[in-house]
Scaffold this active site. Sequence first.
Site, short mmCIF file in Angstrom:
data_model
loop_
_atom_site.label_atom_id
_atom_site.label_comp_id
_atom_site.label_asym_id
_atom_site.label_seq_id
_atom_site.Cartn_x
_atom_site.Cartn_y
_atom_site.Cartn_z
N ILE A 19 36.80 -48.57 26.48
CA ILE A 19 37.54 -48.56 25.22
C ILE A 19 38.95 -48.00 25.42
O ILE A 19 39.93 -48.53 24.88
CB ILE A 19 36.75 -47.75 24.16
CG1 ILE A 19 35.45 -48.49 23.79
CG2 ILE A 19 37.60 -47.48 22.93
CD1 ILE A 19 34.47 -47.70 22.92
N ASP A 67 41.62 -33.02 33.10
CA ASP A 67 40.37 -32.85 32.37
C ASP A 67 40.70 -32.43 30.94
O ASP A 67 41.27 -31.35 30.72
CB ASP A 67 39.55 -31.77 33.09
CG ASP A 67 38.21 -31.51 32.44
OD1 ASP A 67 38.01 -31.90 31.27
OD2 ASP A 67 37.35 -30.91 33.10
N ASN A 94 40.38 -40.19 23.33
CA ASN A 94 39.27 -41.14 23.50
C ASN A 94 38.21 -40.68 24.49
O ASN A 94 37.05 -41.10 24.40
CB ASN A 94 39.87 -42.48 23.96
CG ASN A 94 38.83 -43.44 24.46
OD1 ASN A 94 38.09 -44.05 23.68
ND2 ASN A 94 38.72 -43.58 25.79
N LYS A 132 45.32 -30.34 19.09
CA LYS A 132 46.16 -29.13 19.00
C LYS A 132 47.51 -29.33 19.69
O LYS A 132 48.56 -29.11 19.09
CB LYS A 132 45.40 -27.96 19.63
CG LYS A 132 46.19 -26.67 19.77
CD LYS A 132 45.32 -25.56 20.38
CE LYS A 132 46.17 -24.38 20.81
NZ LYS A 132 45.35 -23.29 21.37
N TYR A 166 25.06 -35.41 22.32
CA TYR A 166 26.08 -36.42 22.01
C TYR A 166 26.30 -36.50 20.50
O TYR A 166 27.44 -36.49 20.01
CB TYR A 166 25.63 -37.77 22.57
CG TYR A 166 26.66 -38.86 22.44
CD1 TYR A 166 27.79 -38.89 23.25
CD2 TYR A 166 26.52 -39.88 21.50
CE1 TYR A 166 28.74 -39.90 23.14
CE2 TYR A 166 27.46 -40.89 21.38
CZ TYR A 166 28.57 -40.89 22.21
OH TYR A 166 29.52 -41.88 22.09
N LYS A 170 29.73 -35.62 18.40
CA LYS A 170 30.47 -36.63 17.64
C LYS A 170 30.54 -36.29 16.15
O LYS A 170 31.49 -36.68 15.46
CB LYS A 170 29.85 -38.01 17.86
CG LYS A 170 29.99 -38.51 19.31
CD LYS A 170 31.44 -38.65 19.74
CE LYS A 170 31.59 -39.25 21.12
NZ LYS A 170 33.00 -39.39 21.54
P1 NAD Z 1 33.36 -45.01 29.27
O1 NAD Z 1 32.34 -44.12 29.88
O2 NAD Z 1 33.47 -46.40 29.72
O3 NAD Z 1 34.83 -44.33 29.39
C1 NAD Z 1 35.05 -42.97 29.09
C2 NAD Z 1 36.17 -42.47 29.98
O4 NAD Z 1 36.39 -41.09 29.69
C3 NAD Z 1 35.81 -42.57 31.47
O5 NAD Z 1 36.80 -43.27 32.18
C4 NAD Z 1 35.71 -41.12 31.89
O6 NAD Z 1 36.08 -40.90 33.25
C5 NAD Z 1 36.66 -40.44 30.93
N1 NAD Z 1 36.40 -39.00 30.86
C6 NAD Z 1 35.18 -38.39 30.85
N2 NAD Z 1 35.33 -37.06 30.85
C7 NAD Z 1 36.66 -36.82 30.86
C8 NAD Z 1 37.44 -35.64 30.88
N3 NAD Z 1 36.86 -34.42 30.88
N4 NAD Z 1 38.79 -35.74 30.88
C9 NAD Z 1 39.39 -36.96 30.89
N5 NAD Z 1 38.68 -38.13 30.89
C10 NAD Z 1 37.35 -38.05 30.87
O7 NAD Z 1 33.09 -44.94 27.70
P2 NAD Z 1 33.61 -45.90 26.52
O8 NAD Z 1 32.48 -46.72 26.08
O9 NAD Z 1 34.89 -46.54 26.87
O10 NAD Z 1 33.82 -44.79 25.38
C11 NAD Z 1 35.09 -44.29 24.99
C12 NAD Z 1 34.88 -43.34 23.82
O11 NAD Z 1 34.24 -44.02 22.73
C13 NAD Z 1 33.98 -42.16 24.16
O12 NAD Z 1 34.43 -40.98 23.52
C14 NAD Z 1 32.63 -42.59 23.61
O13 NAD Z 1 31.81 -41.49 23.30
C15 NAD Z 1 33.05 -43.34 22.37
N6 NAD Z 1 32.03 -44.31 21.92
C16 NAD Z 1 31.64 -45.35 22.71
C17 NAD Z 1 30.67 -46.23 22.24
C18 NAD Z 1 30.20 -47.42 23.03
O14 NAD Z 1 29.31 -48.12 22.56
N7 NAD Z 1 30.73 -47.70 24.20
C19 NAD Z 1 30.10 -46.04 20.99
C20 NAD Z 1 30.51 -44.96 20.23
C21 NAD Z 1 31.49 -44.10 20.69
#
Ligand code: NAD
Length: 281
Positions: A19, A67, A94, A132, A166, A170
């Site tokens: 995303i 991070d 994100n 922040k 989780y 959220k």
């Molecule tokens: P993903 O796992 O493909 O990507 C998440 C990215 O965040 C990864 O590249 C990861 O390395 C990075 N990340 C993790 N910890 C980190 C940190 N401490 N500092 C910096 N980067 C960090 O997940 P996604 O599906 O692309 O999800 C993106 C966001 O949307 C997330 O917050 C997820 O919880 C939320 N979300 C996703 C879904 C879904 O169905 N995919 C549904 C609801 C919410």
Amino acid sequence: MLSQRLTRVALVTGAAQGIGKAIALRLASDGLKIALNDIQSKGDQLEFIAEEIKKSYGSEVCVFPGDVSEERDVENMVETVSKSLGSLDVMVANAGISGSLTSILETSKYLSKEQWDDVLRVNSKGVFLCYKYAAKQMVAQGRSGGRIIGASSVAGKQGMTHTSAYTASKFAVRGITQVAALEFGQYGITVNAYAPGAIESSMCAFGPSFTPRDIPDVHETAQAANLSASPVGKAFSNSLPSFSTLGKTGDIAGLVSYLASQESGYITGQTISINGGMYFD
Ligand code: NAD
């Protein structure tokens, strides 16, 4: 209001894939300068996306691995991005992790206290820190029109089985988003979050960040990366209405594009569901 002549700058965390990557590409196509963040180990992926953005949209891009749950990283990131690209106008917090999927009764076995805390640290504290430091920078810039956007989830609207950490993390994003909207409104900054349902990405396909291997009955299906083949995945996808399918990362990017735009100024404090009809507010 922000002058139309200025090219606005967006910082997207967790932008190496899924995303976050889709949001970065979309905001670049909207004409913004882009700063890309993810964890250090994904630096090469970020550089690759930066090249893609430069080639496709001719945008100015910078890469800042770090991070989001470390205060110093977030503070440095916001400062460096603002200096390198001239300002910070849109923050998209994100980045997120899911942690192992396990029932509350089995957390001692499959999700350690440290892992439980990690989910809250990245998903909730990480969003808090991004909000922040983005707001501090936007206030210091002294102009109206800042946009702060965070990642919640359908699990931030309604509890989902096997996802206690989780879901808690959220729900917290919704709360922080409401508080930040109330506090930053006086500076002309809006704060909103997106709450996706099941979106095709490595997280939803039970990729590395979902770590379903810790749950015996999910174990076999983890390799298949097939959402509909595991108990939790089945519960998740069964809650989609029959006419619906998994969403695409571009669906979320489209919503973020609107929230980041100057047109969205009358929306603040909202966590917007985007889930194909899986859950109604
Ligand atoms: P993903 O796992 O493909 O990507 C998440 C990215 O965040 C990864 O590249 C990861 O390395 C990075 N990340 C993790 N910890 C980190 C940190 N401490 N500092 C910096 N980067 C960090 O997940 P996604 O599906 O692309 O999800 C993106 C966001 O949307 C997330 O917050 C997820 O919880 C939320 N979300 C996703 C879904 C879904 O169905 N995919 C549904 C609801 C919410």
